[in-house]
Design an enzyme around this catalytic site. Structure first.
Site, mmCIF file in Angstrom:
data_model
loop_
_atom_site.group_PDB
_atom_site.id
_atom_site.type_symbol
_atom_site.label_atom_id
_atom_site.label_comp_id
_atom_site.label_asym_id
_atom_site.label_seq_id
_atom_site.Cartn_x
_atom_site.Cartn_y
_atom_site.Cartn_z
ATOM 1 N N THR A 131 26.194 12.188 108.080
ATOM 2 C CA THR A 131 25.570 10.691 107.732
ATOM 3 C C THR A 131 24.438 10.495 109.282
ATOM 4 O O THR A 131 23.936 11.777 109.831
ATOM 5 C CB THR A 131 26.726 9.814 108.373
ATOM 6 O OG1 THR A 131 26.444 8.598 108.012
ATOM 7 C CG2 THR A 131 26.996 9.882 109.601
ATOM 8 N N GLY A 132 23.670 10.003 108.535
ATOM 9 C CA GLY A 132 22.396 9.556 109.744
ATOM 10 C C GLY A 132 20.898 9.596 108.661
ATOM 11 O O GLY A 132 21.264 9.783 107.442
ATOM 12 N N THR A 176 26.212 6.459 105.415
ATOM 13 C CA THR A 176 26.415 7.499 104.022
ATOM 14 C C THR A 176 28.181 7.260 104.109
ATOM 15 O O THR A 176 28.774 7.559 105.557
ATOM 16 C CB THR A 176 26.006 8.500 104.019
ATOM 17 O OG1 THR A 176 24.664 8.317 103.289
ATOM 18 C CG2 THR A 176 26.602 9.167 103.841
ATOM 19 N N SER A 217 25.450 -0.033 101.909
ATOM 20 C CA SER A 217 25.042 1.201 101.960
ATOM 21 C C SER A 217 25.308 3.082 101.522
ATOM 22 O O SER A 217 24.484 3.348 101.069
ATOM 23 C CB SER A 217 25.109 2.176 103.227
ATOM 24 O OG SER A 217 25.967 1.844 104.020
ATOM 25 N N ARG A 268 12.868 9.319 96.488
ATOM 26 C CA ARG A 268 13.331 10.129 97.788
ATOM 27 C C ARG A 268 14.846 10.446 97.770
ATOM 28 O O ARG A 268 15.546 9.516 97.508
ATOM 29 C CB ARG A 268 13.367 8.951 99.079
ATOM 30 C CG ARG A 268 13.409 9.642 100.403
ATOM 31 C CD ARG A 268 14.863 9.436 100.320
ATOM 32 N NE ARG A 268 15.622 10.028 102.523
ATOM 33 C CZ ARG A 268 16.825 9.484 102.626
ATOM 34 N NH1 ARG A 268 17.531 8.947 101.862
ATOM 35 N NH2 ARG A 268 16.717 9.508 103.768
ATOM 36 N N VAL A 269 14.716 11.413 97.568
ATOM 37 C CA VAL A 269 16.754 11.523 97.649
ATOM 38 C C VAL A 269 16.491 12.499 98.998
ATOM 39 O O VAL A 269 15.180 12.971 100.020
ATOM 40 C CB VAL A 269 16.824 12.888 96.462
ATOM 41 C CG1 VAL A 269 18.174 13.521 96.906
ATOM 42 C CG2 VAL A 269 16.885 12.512 95.712
HETATM 43 N N1 ASP Z 1 22.369 10.132 105.015
HETATM 44 C C1 ASP Z 1 21.807 9.603 104.190
HETATM 45 C C2 ASP Z 1 20.353 9.488 103.699
HETATM 46 O O1 ASP Z 1 19.478 9.767 104.429
HETATM 47 C C3 ASP Z 1 21.750 7.722 104.235
HETATM 48 C C4 ASP Z 1 23.334 8.085 105.799
HETATM 49 O O2 ASP Z 1 24.177 8.552 105.957
HETATM 50 O O3 ASP Z 1 22.470 6.565 106.189
HETATM 51 O O4 ASP Z 1 19.780 9.047 102.920
#
Ligand code: ASP
Length: 325
Positions: free
Chosen positions: A237-238, A186, A84, A214-215
């Site tokens: 994160t998430g 992340t 990730s 996508r960002v």
């Molecule tokens: N926050 C990150 C994103 O949406 C992904 C993650 O933290 O799992 O790109």
């Protein structure tokens, strides 16, 4: 001055005289210690343990928070088994590994890259954007050519493991972010150095099997990361879309400015998501915060988010409190 107030002021005055660690009356009328816990570094998920260890090498030798967070998050970025972040990250739905990262220091300087391909350590490119350009953010081909001109090497970031997972995904091609599925998404890292300065870094390969282009929140200053050296720092994160819609990390820092503890501030930011976004229960978001005194806290939507904490006394994983019971 009424009697109660007089005796209260007297007690506080006495405490200031007799206690070697002076206490102050904070804005929200809670008495807090003046003790500052530093240096300290915290970061998201299990992979934060190894990342913190690298950051600690810098912090313990009186290095700066900004150098520490950059060195720290490079560890998961360079780990091919971490799916990730950086090398080995899961690709988008067309098979491209695209990376997002940002960094922010104690002077409100920030640097960011998004939709960057073929470079293993996007955080160091973001650092260079911060240090060497008049801009905050470079994306895509521009970010790549800036990196190559500055000595970064192109490499294939799609490992066999990530390629296999993508080929499996393509069979059904159903985009559904899965909560905590890998427990190492992340990495967001926050540090307070021995001089009392705060900095933060955030880096990711983003949501697995996202649309091309996508960002998410991670490279967006204010969403995935925010630092205010007078107050504190926060990262997220998430599922980034939820964080962007509520400008999460900036919100957490502003709540700490109003006197909330890092934990309370993270909880309020999750509450904001729950109030505003109807479908939040389907997703995970976790916030992590560190204030100027070295106190840390976190809060998330769903059970399962944790963070790694390192200071002189602690080196441990902490489970975050959560909203959906
Ligand atoms: N926050 C990150 C994103 O949406 C992904 C993650 O933290 O799992 O790109």
């Amino acid at each position: 001055m009424n009697k109660n107030r007089r005796s209260f002021v007297k007690k506080i005055g006495l405490a200031l005289v007799v206690s070697p660690v002076a206490s102050v009356l904070a804005k929200n009328n809670t008495v807090r210690s003046n003790n500052v816990n530093k240096p300290v570094v915290i970061s998201t998920w299990n992979h934060g343990l190894d990342a913190n260890a690298a950051a600690w090498e810098i912090l313990k030798n009186n290095g700066s928070a900004v150098d520490a967070v950059e060195a720290g998050v490079r560890v998961p970025e360079s780990d091919p088994n971490n799916t990730s972040v950086g090398l080995g990250g899961f690709p988008d739905r067309d098979g491209n590994v695209t990376l997002d990262a940002c960094i922010m220091d104690q002077h409100q300087n920030c640097g960011s890259v998004a939709f960057l391909q073929g470079i293993q350590n996007p955080i160091s490119v973001a650092r260079l954007v911060m240090d060497k350009t008049p801009h905050v953010m470079l994306v895509g081909a521009g970010a790549k050519s800036f990196a190559l001109k500055n000595g970064f090497k192109h490499e294939n970031l799609l490992t066999d493991k990530a390629k296999k997972a993508w080929q499996e995904w393509v069979k059904k091609s159903k985009y559904q972010p899965i909560i905590n599925v890998e427990n190492h998404d992340t990495i967001g890292m926050l540090a307070l150095d021995q001089n009392g300065n705060l900095s933060g870094a955030c880096t990711t390969s983003g949501a697995a099997f996202k649309m091309n282009g996508r960002v998410g929140d991670s490279p967006i200053i204010g969403a995935g990361l925010y630092v205010d050296n007078e107050v504190g720092a926060a990262t997220a994160t998430g599922l980034g879309e939820l964080v962007m819609k509520t400008v999460g990390s900036h919100l957490v820092v502003e709540l700490m400015r109003q006197g909330l503890s890092p934990n309370e501030a993270c909880k309020k930011a999750v509450e904001r998501i729950a109030e505003k976004l109807d479908d939040y229960k389907k997703y995970q978001v976790g916030f992590l915060a560190l204030n100027k005194k070295g106190e840390c806290g976190s809060y998330c939507i769903q059970k399962g988010f944790n963070y790694a904490w390192k200071d002189e006394k602690n080196e441990k994983l902490v489970d975050a409190e959560y909203w959906v019971k």
